[in-house]
Motif scaffolding. Structure first.
Motif, PDB file in Angstrom:
ATOM      1  N   MET A   1      -5.555  13.347  63.845  1.00  0.00           N
ATOM      2  CA  MET A   1      -5.627  14.808  63.709  1.00  0.00           C
ATOM      3  C   MET A   1      -5.638  15.508  65.067  1.00  0.00           C
ATOM      4  SD  MET A   1      -8.593  15.150  60.788  1.00  0.00           S
ATOM      5  CE  MET A   1      -8.267  14.972  59.030  1.00  0.00           C
ATOM      6  N   GLY A   2      -6.041  14.759  66.115  1.00  0.00           N
ATOM      7  CA  GLY A   2      -6.171  15.366  67.444  1.00  0.00           C
ATOM      8  C   GLY A   2      -7.414  16.222  67.559  1.00  0.00           C
ATOM      9  N   ILE A   3      -8.504  15.799  66.891  1.00  0.00           N
ATOM     10  CA  ILE A   3      -9.747  16.582  66.904  1.00  0.00           C
ATOM     11  C   ILE A   3     -10.927  15.707  67.312  1.00  0.00           C
ATOM     12  CG2 ILE A   3      -8.917  18.061  65.046  1.00  0.00           C
ATOM     13  CD1 ILE A   3     -11.016  16.521  63.245  1.00  0.00           C
ATOM     14  N   ARG A   4     -12.063  16.356  67.538  1.00  0.00           N
ATOM     15  CA  ARG A   4     -13.338  15.676  67.701  1.00  0.00           C
ATOM     16  C   ARG A   4     -14.319  16.265  66.684  1.00  0.00           C
ATOM     17  NH1 ARG A   4     -14.688  14.907  74.156  1.00  0.00           N
ATOM     18  NH2 ARG A   4     -12.925  13.507  74.638  1.00  0.00           N
ATOM     19  N   PRO A   5     -15.337  15.491  66.303  1.00  0.00           N
ATOM     20  CA  PRO A   5     -16.299  16.034  65.344  1.00  0.00           C
ATOM     21  C   PRO A   5     -17.108  17.164  65.949  1.00  0.00           C
ATOM     22  CG  PRO A   5     -17.055  13.918  66.183  1.00  0.00           C
ATOM     23  CD  PRO A   5     -15.654  14.118  66.704  1.00  0.00           C
ATOM     24  N   GLU A   6     -17.713  17.981  65.089  1.00  0.00           N
ATOM     25  CA  GLU A   6     -18.637  19.012  65.545  1.00  0.00           C
ATOM     26  C   GLU A   6     -19.770  18.351  66.346  1.00  0.00           C
ATOM     27  OE1 GLU A   6     -18.601  22.306  65.125  1.00  0.00           O
ATOM     28  OE2 GLU A   6     -16.662  22.245  64.098  1.00  0.00           O
ATOM     29  N   PRO A   7     -20.302  19.013  67.397  1.00  0.00           N
ATOM     30  CA  PRO A   7     -21.396  18.400  68.184  1.00  0.00           C
ATOM     31  C   PRO A   7     -22.579  17.953  67.325  1.00  0.00           C
ATOM     32  CG  PRO A   7     -20.525  20.294  69.345  1.00  0.00           C
ATOM     33  CD  PRO A   7     -19.833  20.266  68.011  1.00  0.00           C
ATOM     34  N   ASN A   8     -23.003  18.783  66.372  1.00  0.00           N
ATOM     35  CA  ASN A   8     -24.063  18.352  65.461  1.00  0.00           C
ATOM     36  C   ASN A   8     -23.636  17.114  64.668  1.00  0.00           C
ATOM     37  OD1 ASN A   8     -26.430  19.756  65.757  1.00  0.00           O
ATOM     38  ND2 ASN A   8     -25.974  21.298  64.195  1.00  0.00           N
TER      39      ASN A   8
ATOM     40  N   VAL B   1     -21.994   8.044  52.516  1.00  0.00           N
ATOM     41  CA  VAL B   1     -20.810   8.778  52.055  1.00  0.00           C
ATOM     42  C   VAL B   1     -20.539  10.042  52.873  1.00  0.00           C
ATOM     43  CG1 VAL B   1     -20.994   7.929  49.698  1.00  0.00           C
ATOM     44  CG2 VAL B   1     -22.234  10.001  50.356  1.00  0.00           C
ATOM     45  N   ALA B   2     -21.431  10.401  53.794  1.00  0.00           N
ATOM     46  CA  ALA B   2     -21.322  11.706  54.462  1.00  0.00           C
ATOM     47  C   ALA B   2     -20.551  11.661  55.783  1.00  0.00           C
ATOM     48  CB  ALA B   2     -22.730  12.265  54.715  1.00  0.00           C
ATOM     49  N   ILE B   3     -20.179  10.475  56.249  1.00  0.00           N
ATOM     50  CA  ILE B   3     -19.410  10.382  57.502  1.00  0.00           C
ATOM     51  C   ILE B   3     -17.941  10.621  57.189  1.00  0.00           C
ATOM     52  CG2 ILE B   3     -18.682   8.855  59.372  1.00  0.00           C
ATOM     53  CD1 ILE B   3     -21.378   7.419  59.111  1.00  0.00           C
ATOM     54  N   GLU B   4     -17.390  11.695  57.763  1.00  0.00           N
ATOM     55  CA  GLU B   4     -16.010  12.076  57.501  1.00  0.00           C
ATOM     56  C   GLU B   4     -15.326  12.457  58.803  1.00  0.00           C
ATOM     57  OE1 GLU B   4     -14.370  11.998  54.749  1.00  0.00           O
ATOM     58  OE2 GLU B   4     -15.887  11.858  53.168  1.00  0.00           O
ATOM     59  N   ALA B   5     -13.998  12.475  58.785  1.00  0.00           N
ATOM     60  CA  ALA B   5     -13.261  13.004  59.932  1.00  0.00           C
ATOM     61  C   ALA B   5     -13.622  14.475  60.072  1.00  0.00           C
ATOM     62  CB  ALA B   5     -11.765  12.829  59.726  1.00  0.00           C
ATOM     63  N   GLY B   6     -14.174  14.852  61.220  1.00  0.00           N
ATOM     64  CA  GLY B   6     -14.638  16.221  61.431  1.00  0.00           C
ATOM     65  C   GLY B   6     -16.140  16.318  61.564  1.00  0.00           C
ATOM     66  N   GLY B   7     -16.861  15.211  61.306  1.00  0.00           N
ATOM     67  CA  GLY B   7     -18.310  15.230  61.491  1.00  0.00           C
ATOM     68  C   GLY B   7     -19.055  14.545  60.369  1.00  0.00           C
ATOM     69  N   VAL B   8     -20.208  15.120  60.004  1.00  0.00           N
ATOM     70  CA  VAL B   8     -21.060  14.597  58.931  1.00  0.00           C
ATOM     71  C   VAL B   8     -21.329  15.756  57.972  1.00  0.00           C
ATOM     72  CG1 VAL B   8     -23.338  13.644  58.375  1.00  0.00           C
ATOM     73  CG2 VAL B   8     -22.090  12.820  60.385  1.00  0.00           C
ATOM     74  N   THR B   9     -21.145  15.509  56.676  1.00  0.00           N
ATOM     75  CA  THR B   9     -21.197  16.615  55.704  1.00  0.00           C
ATOM     76  C   THR B   9     -22.616  17.014  55.321  1.00  0.00           C
ATOM     77  OG1 THR B   9     -20.953  15.023  53.896  1.00  0.00           O
ATOM     78  CG2 THR B   9     -18.940  16.056  54.736  1.00  0.00           C
ATOM     79  N   THR B  10     -23.636  16.250  55.737  1.00  0.00           N
ATOM     80  CA  THR B  10     -25.025  16.614  55.458  1.00  0.00           C
ATOM     81  C   THR B  10     -25.559  17.468  56.608  1.00  0.00           C
ATOM     82  OG1 THR B  10     -25.341  14.485  54.361  1.00  0.00           O
ATOM     83  CG2 THR B  10     -27.315  15.737  54.906  1.00  0.00           C
TER      84      THR B  10
ATOM     85  N   SER C   1     -16.460  20.126  60.061  1.00  0.00           N
ATOM     86  CA  SER C   1     -15.380  21.095  59.887  1.00  0.00           C
ATOM     87  C   SER C   1     -14.193  20.370  59.264  1.00  0.00           C
ATOM     88  CB  SER C   1     -14.978  21.724  61.233  1.00  0.00           C
ATOM     89  OG  SER C   1     -14.596  20.726  62.157  1.00  0.00           O
ATOM     90  N   GLU C   2     -13.568  21.022  58.289  1.00  0.00           N
ATOM     91  CA  GLU C   2     -12.468  20.384  57.562  1.00  0.00           C
ATOM     92  C   GLU C   2     -11.135  20.650  58.245  1.00  0.00           C
ATOM     93  OE1 GLU C   2     -12.451  21.327  53.492  1.00  0.00           O
ATOM     94  OE2 GLU C   2     -11.013  19.754  52.932  1.00  0.00           O
ATOM     95  N   HIS C   3     -10.287  19.641  58.263  1.00  0.00           N
ATOM     96  CA  HIS C   3      -8.963  19.748  58.893  1.00  0.00           C
ATOM     97  C   HIS C   3      -7.926  19.134  57.958  1.00  0.00           C
ATOM     98  CE1 HIS C   3     -10.635  20.839  62.885  1.00  0.00           C
ATOM     99  NE2 HIS C   3     -11.669  20.122  62.458  1.00  0.00           N
ATOM    100  N   PRO C   4      -6.695  19.626  58.008  1.00  0.00           N
ATOM    101  CA  PRO C   4      -5.649  19.062  57.144  1.00  0.00           C
ATOM    102  C   PRO C   4      -5.312  17.632  57.548  1.00  0.00           C
ATOM    103  CG  PRO C   4      -4.713  20.639  58.702  1.00  0.00           C
ATOM    104  CD  PRO C   4      -6.198  20.746  58.834  1.00  0.00           C
ATOM    105  N   VAL C   5      -4.948  16.846  56.528  1.00  0.00           N
ATOM    106  CA  VAL C   5      -4.544  15.462  56.803  1.00  0.00           C
ATOM    107  C   VAL C   5      -3.199  15.480  57.522  1.00  0.00           C
ATOM    108  CG1 VAL C   5      -3.896  13.264  55.762  1.00  0.00           C
ATOM    109  CG2 VAL C   5      -5.796  14.605  54.811  1.00  0.00           C
TER     110      VAL C   5
END
Length: 516
Positions: A80-87, A201-210, A424-428
C-alpha cells in the motif's frame, strides 16, 4: 562401521520432526532433519481478498500466530505504501512483545527445562510450598500405581546427566508451576488490544483496530506489573542456574555461526528499531540485504523447477511430489527427505532466532541497554558474545530478550495517546507487491504478497524461522543449520541420545510453521 541414531518423532516440539544421524563410533558424522508433514496454506490464500492473509496465515501456528498477523499486515502495508498510525504501531509492539515473552516462558519451562532439570527431585522436597507438596504427592501416587507410564508427561525420559543441585531443581519445578498463571495473564494482555488470544484479530494493515482507551491501558498496566517480577526474577534465575550447572553446553550445538535477524520493535513512527536487523558471517556484522534471500528445494519433496534456487514470489507453480514419486525418493539414500525447503542468504545457511538477534544487535552497537545486560551476564557466566551461538546461549538469549522487551514495553505503554486513532483504512492495492519482515518467537519471519488487478491474492510466500533452521541440504551440498549443529556431537549412550535432543530443542523447532 557406521551406525544410525533415529529420533522419530522428536517430542516436545510443534509438528512431526524426524532427526537421523549417521555415527562414527559415538560421534555424529552427518545428520538429516526431516519435516514429515505437508500443509499448503500459501496455495489456499490465492484468489482471496489481500486483507484475509492477516487472519488465515495465523493458522500456520498456534504458538506464535501474532507474528504471522503482524508480518502479513507489514507486507500489505508495504504494498500500500503506508505505515500504521503511531498509536497502532505502539499497540502492535505491545501485543507482539507480550506474546513473545509468554512463548519464552512456555519454551523454557514446558519444552526444554526437562532436558536438564531432575523432576524426580520433587520426591525429596521437605518444604511447605503447597504446590510442590501436591506435585510430590501426585508423583508418589503415580509411581505406586504400577502404571506403564507413571507421572506422564514428565516420565519416562532419557537416562542422562540431569542437574544434581537440589535447590536449582526445586526452583525450576516451582517456576514451572508458577509460570502457568503468569502465561494466562500474558494471554489476557494480548486480548486487551489484540481482541482475543490466541490468534489476535485486531492487527490489520493500517494499525490496530482496538483503540487505546484509558481503562484498557490501565488493565494492561496492571497485568504487566503482575507478570514482570516473575520474568525478571524467577525465570531469569532459573535459566542462569541451568547455565551454571551445564557450562559445557555453551560449546555444544554451535553450527555454522552465520546469524540472520530482522529489525524488530520500532518506535511509534516505524523507525529506530529496538533490536537491529543484519547478518553476522565469519564473525563480522553486516547490513541486511533482502535481495540475497533465496529458497532451494533440491532435497525438498517438490518436483524440480527450472531452477532449484528461487527468489520469493519467483514462481507460483512449485508442485509437491505425487505419492509414487514421494515413495521413490524415500527409498533412495541420496533422495529428497523433507517437506521443508532450504532458505539461503547469499547462498549460505543461516541460523535465526534469539541468539541471532542478540549477536547481531550486540555487534551493531545500536542498543547500549542490550550490550550492558549481555556484558553483565558474560562476566557472571565467564562467556563471550561468541558463545551465544550454542545450546545454552540460545536459552540465555531468550531470558535476555524477555527482560529487555519488558523494559521496552513499559516505556512504550506510557507513550500511548488515549482518544487518538490507532487504525486508518486504506484501499487494497491492485497489481502490487509487498514484503513484511519481523522477528517471531523462533526467529526471522518474512511474508511476500502479490495482488492481481482486482486486489485479490495472486501469489503469497512465507519464509519462517524453522524453515531456516531446520532446512535440509541445498543443491551445493550444504547441510541445514541444525544439521550442522549436530555434526561431531559425542553421544554417550545411543539408546538415550539426550545430547542430540538438547541441541534440537534449543532452537525451538516448529514443523507446522516450517512446512506451512
Amino acid at each position: 562401521m557406521s551406525t544410525k541414531i533415529v529420533i522419530d518423532p522428536v517430542t516436545r516440539v510443534e509438528g512431526h520432526l524426524r532427526v537421523e544421524t549417521t555415527m562414527d563410533g559415538n560421534r555424529v558424522q552427518s545428520a538429516r532433519c526431516s519435516g514429515d508433514m505437508f500443509r499448503g496454506l500459501e496455495k489456499a490464500l490465492k484468489g482471496y481478498d489481500a486483507r484475509t492473509a492477516q487472519q488465515i496465515t495465523q493458522r500456520v501456528c498456534g504458538v506464535c500466530p501474532y507474528a504471522h498477523a503482524e508480518t502479513a499486515a507489514l507486507a500489505l502495508e508495504d504494498a500500500m505504501g503506508i505505515r500504521p498510525e503511531p498509536n497502532g504501531q505502539l499497540l502492535r509492539n505491545l501485543t507482539v512483545g507480550t506474546y513473545q515473552i509468554k512463548d519464552f516462558l512456555l519454551h523454557f519451562y514446558t519444552l526444554c527445562a526437562l532436558d536438564f532439570i531432575d523432576i524426580t527431585a520433587v520426591l525429596g522436597y521437605e518444604g511447605r510450598d503447597a504446590g510442590l507438596q501436591q506435585v510430590r504427592g501426585w508423583v508418589q501416587q503415580e509411581l505406586a500405581n504400577n502404571k506403564v507410564f507413571p507421572a506422564a508427561p514428565f516420565l519416562p525420559r532419557y537416562e542422562a546427566d540431569y542437574c544434581t543441585d537440589q535447590a536449582a531443581n526445586i526452583s525450576a519445578i516451582k517456576g514451572y508451576l508458577d509460570a502457568i498463571p503468569i502465561m494466562a495473564d500474558f494471554h489476557k494482555m494480548v486480548a486487551i488490544f489484540g481482541g482475543k488470544s490466541p490468534h489476535p484479530v485486531a492487527i490489520e494493515a493500517g494499525g490496530v483496530t482496538t483503540p487505546p482507551t484509558l481503562d484498557r491501558i490501565a488493565h494492561f498496566r496492571t497485568l504487566l506489573a503482575t507478570c514482570a517480577p516473575f520474568v525478571r526474577e524467577q525465570y531469569t534465575q532459573d535459566v542462569i542456574a541451568v547455565a551454571q550447572a551445564f557450562p559445557g553446553y555453551f560449546r555444544e550445538g554451535r553450527g555454522y555461526g552465520n546469524m540472520l535477524s530482522y529489525p524488530y520493535l520500532p518506535d511509534a513512527n516505524g523507525d529506530n528499531f529496538f533490536f537491529a536487523g543484519g547478518v553476522t558471517i565469519d564473525g563480522e556484522y553486516r547490513a541486511l540485504e533482502l535481495d540475497k534471500i533465496t529458497e532451494d528445494h533440491t532435497y525438498a519433496y517438490y518436483y524440480d523447477n527450472s531452477s532449484p534456487l528461487l527468489r520469493p514470489l519467483q514462481t507460483d507453480t512449485l508442485r509437491p511430489l505425487s505419492s509414487v514419486d514421494f515413495q521413490a525418493q524415500q527409498s533412495r539414500s541420496d533422495g529428497k527427505y523433507s517437506w521443508g525447503r532450504a532458505p539461503r542468504y547469499d547462498g549460505l545457511p543461516m541460523e535465526v532466532g534469539p541468539a541471532a538477534r542478540i549477536i547481531n544487535t550486540y555487534k551493531s552497537g545500536t542498543n547500549s541497554e542490550l550490550n550492558a545486560l549481555v556484558n553483565r551476564f558474560n562476566r557472571q557466566l565467564d562467556i563471550t558474545i561468541d558463545d551465544y551461538a550454542s545450546v545454552m546461549g540460545r536459552h540465555l538469549s531468550r531470558a535476555i530478550l524477555a527482560n529487555l522487551t519488558l523494559n521496552h514495553m513499559e516505556r512504550q505503554l506510557e507513550m500511548l495517546q488515549p482518544g487518538k486513532p490507532a487504525f486508518s483504512e486504506h484501499p487494497v492495492p491492485r497489481n502490487a507487491r509487498g514484503v513484511g519482515i519481523t522477528e517471531a518467537t523462533r526467529g526471522s519471519l518474512s511474508h511476500y504478497i502479490e495482488t492481481d488487478s482486482r486486489g485479490l491474492i495472486r501469489n503469497y510466500e512465507m519464509i519462517v524461522p524453522t524453515t531456516w533452521n531446520m532446512s535440509p541440504r541445498d543443491g551445493s551440498g550444504n547441510q541445514g543449520p541444525v544439521e550442522q549443529m549436530l555434526q561431531n556431537t559425542v553421544v554417550a549412550d545411543a539408546a538415550n541420545p539426550m545430547e542430540l535432543a538438547r541441541i534440537v530443542r534449543s532452537t525451538d523447532p516448529c514443523i507446522g510453521c516450517s512446512v506451512h
